[in-house]
Design a protein around this motif. Structure first.
Motif, mmCIF file in Angstrom:
data_model
loop_
_atom_site.group_PDB
_atom_site.id
_atom_site.type_symbol
_atom_site.label_atom_id
_atom_site.label_comp_id
_atom_site.label_asym_id
_atom_site.label_seq_id
_atom_site.Cartn_x
_atom_site.Cartn_y
_atom_site.Cartn_z
ATOM 1 N N ASP B 128 0.891 -1.236 0.079
ATOM 2 C CA ASP B 128 0.198 -0.042 -0.048
ATOM 3 C C ASP B 128 0.929 1.105 -0.102
ATOM 4 O O ASP B 128 0.538 2.094 -0.636
ATOM 5 N N PHE B 129 1.965 1.324 0.627
ATOM 6 C CA PHE B 129 2.932 2.386 0.987
ATOM 7 C C PHE B 129 3.528 2.687 -0.522
ATOM 8 O O PHE B 129 3.536 3.759 -0.992
ATOM 9 N N LEU B 130 3.873 1.355 -1.128
ATOM 10 C CA LEU B 130 4.823 1.832 -2.352
ATOM 11 C C LEU B 130 3.749 2.244 -3.417
ATOM 12 O O LEU B 130 4.355 3.228 -4.073
ATOM 13 N N LYS B 131 2.715 1.623 -3.545
ATOM 14 C CA LYS B 131 1.655 2.237 -4.346
ATOM 15 C C LYS B 131 1.371 3.795 -4.361
ATOM 16 O O LYS B 131 1.302 4.496 -5.254
ATOM 17 N N ASN B 132 1.503 4.356 -3.128
ATOM 18 C CA ASN B 132 0.986 5.652 -2.727
ATOM 19 C C ASN B 132 2.513 6.561 -2.768
ATOM 20 O O ASN B 132 2.426 7.875 -3.212
ATOM 21 N N ALA B 133 3.685 5.765 -2.364
ATOM 22 C CA ALA B 133 4.700 6.619 -2.456
ATOM 23 C C ALA B 133 5.337 6.838 -4.033
ATOM 24 O O ALA B 133 5.648 8.084 -4.143
ATOM 25 N N ILE B 134 4.580 5.951 -5.027
ATOM 26 C CA ILE B 134 5.058 6.589 -6.257
ATOM 27 C C ILE B 134 3.998 7.197 -7.006
ATOM 28 O O ILE B 134 3.892 7.426 -7.960
ATOM 29 N N GLY B 135 2.744 7.286 -6.228
ATOM 30 C CA GLY B 135 1.594 7.814 -7.055
ATOM 31 C C GLY B 135 1.624 9.582 -6.624
ATOM 32 O O GLY B 135 1.022 10.076 -7.696
ATOM 33 N N GLY B 136 2.233 9.907 -5.823
ATOM 34 C CA GLY B 136 2.273 11.496 -5.633
ATOM 35 C C GLY B 136 1.580 12.128 -4.494
ATOM 36 O O GLY B 136 1.396 13.339 -4.464
ATOM 37 N N LEU B 137 1.183 11.302 -3.667
ATOM 38 C CA LEU B 137 0.371 11.976 -2.751
ATOM 39 C C LEU B 137 1.576 12.364 -1.682
ATOM 40 O O LEU B 137 2.564 12.167 -1.709
ATOM 41 N N ASP B 138 1.081 13.539 -0.755
ATOM 42 C CA ASP B 138 1.870 14.169 -0.008
ATOM 43 C C ASP B 138 2.166 13.300 1.227
ATOM 44 O O ASP B 138 1.355 13.420 1.853
ATOM 45 N N LEU B 139 3.294 12.512 1.322
ATOM 46 C CA LEU B 139 3.583 11.638 2.402
ATOM 47 C C LEU B 139 3.419 12.204 3.681
ATOM 48 O O LEU B 139 2.995 11.659 4.640
ATOM 49 N N TYR B 140 3.837 13.274 3.880
ATOM 50 C CA TYR B 140 4.128 14.146 5.193
ATOM 51 C C TYR B 140 2.737 14.834 5.743
ATOM 52 O O TYR B 140 2.684 14.798 6.788
ATOM 53 N N LYS B 141 1.761 15.059 4.583
ATOM 54 C CA LYS B 141 0.539 15.578 5.167
ATOM 55 C C LYS B 141 -0.671 14.701 5.062
ATOM 56 O O LYS B 141 -1.715 14.879 5.881
ATOM 57 N N THR B 142 -0.531 13.800 4.341
ATOM 58 C CA THR B 142 -1.692 12.651 4.255
ATOM 59 C C THR B 142 -1.832 11.821 5.512
ATOM 60 O O THR B 142 -0.680 10.842 5.661
ATOM 61 N N PRO B 143 -2.901 11.632 6.036
ATOM 62 C CA PRO B 143 -3.052 10.666 7.251
ATOM 63 C C PRO B 143 -3.008 9.041 6.613
ATOM 64 O O PRO B 143 -3.315 9.062 5.614
ATOM 65 N N VAL B 144 -2.441 8.316 7.378
ATOM 66 C CA VAL B 144 -2.297 6.802 7.010
ATOM 67 C C VAL B 144 -3.757 6.204 6.811
ATOM 68 O O VAL B 144 -3.946 5.468 5.990
ATOM 69 N N GLY B 145 -4.732 6.853 7.308
ATOM 70 C CA GLY B 145 -6.216 6.311 7.441
ATOM 71 C C GLY B 145 -6.738 6.634 5.849
ATOM 72 O O GLY B 145 -7.707 5.706 5.433
ATOM 73 N N VAL B 146 -6.092 7.223 5.148
ATOM 74 C CA VAL B 146 -6.561 7.684 3.646
ATOM 75 C C VAL B 146 -6.121 6.332 2.852
ATOM 76 O O VAL B 146 -6.975 6.210 1.752
ATOM 77 N N ILE B 147 -4.995 5.821 2.950
ATOM 78 C CA ILE B 147 -4.579 4.540 2.215
ATOM 79 C C ILE B 147 -4.616 3.395 2.674
ATOM 80 O O ILE B 147 -4.636 2.204 1.968
ATOM 81 N N MET B 148 -5.121 3.206 4.142
ATOM 82 C CA MET B 148 -5.325 1.809 4.590
ATOM 83 C C MET B 148 -6.647 0.971 4.005
ATOM 84 O O MET B 148 -7.268 1.458 3.482
ATOM 85 N N THR B 149 -6.412 -0.152 4.237
ATOM 86 C CA THR B 149 -7.655 -1.223 3.987
ATOM 87 C C THR B 149 -8.232 -1.089 5.374
ATOM 88 O O THR B 149 -7.906 -1.018 6.430
ATOM 89 N N ARG B 150 -9.635 -0.515 5.194
ATOM 90 C CA ARG B 150 -10.404 -0.107 6.466
ATOM 91 C C ARG B 150 -11.593 -1.344 6.700
ATOM 92 O O ARG B 150 -11.848 -2.243 6.031
ATOM 93 N N MET B 151 -11.745 -1.585 8.169
ATOM 94 C CA MET B 151 -12.683 -2.162 8.811
ATOM 95 C C MET B 151 -14.235 -1.947 7.981
ATOM 96 O O MET B 151 -14.432 -0.892 7.484
ATOM 97 N N PRO B 152 -14.989 -3.053 7.766
ATOM 98 C CA PRO B 152 -14.646 -4.191 8.004
ATOM 99 C C PRO B 152 -14.146 -5.373 6.989
ATOM 100 O O PRO B 152 -14.241 -6.497 7.277
#
Lengths: 215, 215
Positions: B128-152
């Motif tokens: 998940d991190f790798l996908k977004n690290a090369i995607g162009g999200l601002d890694l310092y400002k975006t909360p991890v909640g945005v890219i995680m797999t979510r309950m349920p």
């Protein structure tokens, strides 16, 4: 064929008696149990056949310390890398980091192997990519060779090794994946590895599931 | 205690005779082997004790089909998640992606669990991190909640499950890591998970190594 037997209470007591009094004759074991020698003869036969006790003529019975765990261990040691390896995912050393990452996503693997002239030259994992993706290298222009772990610092396995030996390497070296290689002579005195498979923690997990599900 | 026994040639022949002629009495087995009943009595005792043959009074012996593999499987099924789980690595949902990646590198894990108010809300992996690290999200400002797999949509395990059940989930869902959770009631009718451990492919590989090395 090897079979397993749940020991009776009397057989367990015989083991304890031998443990504490070895070497001990069958007469003396029978005396301690207040039974006849012929009553415990089948018990002694089972305990000797299983290797848990050892009998020496004119001396008596010894406890060998062999347990069921050593039996599971024996079964596990029979499984070879050749029986369980899967297909290796390989890119050339000149490929860009970006192309290598795409290959990794397409093939859904955590580690890919890098070759130069067809022979193993390196290994690169998601962790290596992640380190460099947030580092600021130009992923499109930099060849994967720049960030990979390079020969001879690569842990490998071969077809003839056991899966247990391969699993030991995964744990000892804290890595997720081992290339299965075949050594070839390229010119006089020089050796190289052809990559012919992979063994990963997924391989081991799937094997564990197969053993547990009795397949 | 359970022990293992290497069968003799005669015992293997008895199994074959029973397989082809079941049910068959001990007299008839002895006849086929041209031996006396008392000679084969210890053999029948061992084969019955091991469960490989079953004896019914006045009917005879049956072949049950139990093998050594089912014995390994039984041993594996005894191991619980509670016995092998390791410590979970957890970040709060408000942490930045960058901080979550740093945690992952510091702890050297491939997957971390995300909580909100102390309860499991998501899971995030190197992939998940790798996908977004090369995607162009601002890694310092975006909360991890945005890219995680979510309950349920998160596969979990519990202390009481077997490691085999957990390993089956890892393989079936093609994931590397399972949070070990405890269900709690937070308010009437609402349940949540506390994260109390992790089971990963590394856990399974280490267990396989321990079984193989007889530890």
């Amino acid at each position: 064929m090897v079979i397993s037997i749940q020991l009776s209470e009397r057989q367990e007591r015989i083991i304890d008696i031998v443990k504490c009094n070895q070497p001990i004759t069958s007469e003396n074991i029978a005396k301690k149990l207040k039974l006849t020698r012929s009553t415990i003869r089948p018990d002694l036969a089972i305990l000797t056949m299983s290797g848990i006790l050892d009998a020496r003529p004119k001396v008596g019975y010894f406890y060998t310390g062999k347990t069921t765990l050593s039996f599971i261990s024996e079964k596990i040691r029979e499984i070879k890398v050749a029986d369980r390896k899967s297909v290796p995912i390989v890119v050339d050393e000149e490929s860009s980091i970006y192309d290598a990452i795409v290959t990794m996503f397409l093939e859904d693997v955590g580690t890919i192997y890098v070759t130069s002239g067809g022979y193993l030259s390196g290994v690169v994992s998601r962790k290596d990519f992640l380190k460099n993706a947030i580092g600021g290298l130009d992923l499109y222009k930099t060849p994967v060779g720049v960030i990979m772990t390079r020969m001879p610092n690569i842990v490998v396995t071969t077809l003839g090794e056991t899966v247990l030996e391969a699993a030991n390497k995964l744990i000892d070296h804290e890595i997720d994946s081992l290339p299965v290689v075949e050594e070839v002579s390229i010119k006089e005195g020089e050796k190289a590895y052809k990559v012919i498979g992979r063994i990963t923690k997924t391989t081991i997990t799937r094997l564990f599931v197969d053993l547990g599900n009795n397949e």
